[in-house]
Design a protein around this motif. Structure first.
Motif, mmCIF file in Angstrom:
data_model
loop_
_atom_site.group_PDB
_atom_site.id
_atom_site.type_symbol
_atom_site.label_atom_id
_atom_site.label_comp_id
_atom_site.label_asym_id
_atom_site.label_seq_id
_atom_site.Cartn_x
_atom_site.Cartn_y
_atom_site.Cartn_z
ATOM 1 N N SER A 1 -76.212 -15.869 -54.914
ATOM 2 C CA SER A 1 -77.461 -16.362 -54.335
ATOM 3 C C SER A 1 -77.240 -17.676 -53.583
ATOM 4 N N ARG B 1 -75.634 -16.763 -50.267
ATOM 5 C CA ARG B 1 -76.617 -16.186 -49.337
ATOM 6 C C ARG B 1 -77.509 -17.274 -48.745
ATOM 7 N N ARG C 1 -77.899 -18.179 -44.820
ATOM 8 C CA ARG C 1 -79.203 -18.163 -44.134
ATOM 9 C C ARG C 1 -79.499 -19.504 -43.457
#
Length: 120
Positions: free
Chosen positions: A88, A91, A95
């Motif tokens: 996470s 990611r 992003r």
């Protein structure tokens, strides 16, 4: 060799080599007449010696390049595995730098991400 260079002293083979070459040329010229023997004696060893030095340097550079890449890859793997970032977090970082939101980092986005990571 480093000591000779650091102390600005002539490396002994450098001083002896011209004397030996000139003696060999004189001896060769005395035994077989003709100026081509002297030219062959000078040109062939010089060219062959430089070719051997160049080939050795080229091979050494290739080996050093492969070793350097291997060490860098293993070092990078060790550093990345030591941090154990959760998926996470990766990611979220992706992003953050994927400004075009196309699911891939282009050259400008990667450049910006690396600059931010390094702190430049």
């Amino acid at each position: 060799l480093m000591w000779y260079k650091a102390n600005n002293v002539v490396f002994p083979p450098t001083g002896v080599l011209p004397v030996l070459v000139s003696q060999a040329i004189v001896a060769e010229a005395a035994s077989t007449p003709g100026w081509m023997t002297a030219v062959d004696f000078l040109v062939f060893p010089w060219l062959a010696g430089h070719a051997a030095l160049y080939a050795g340097a080229h091979a050494t550079a290739a080996i050093r390049r492969k070793c350097r890449m291997s060490f860098l890859q293993s070092d990078m793997k060790n550093k990345l595995s030591a941090k154990k970032l959760p998926a996470s977090a990766l990611r979220e970082a992706f992003r953050k730098y994927d400004l075009s939101k196309n699911g891939a980092l282009d050259a400008a986005e990667l450049k910006m991400a690396l600059r931010m990571a390094v702190g430049v």
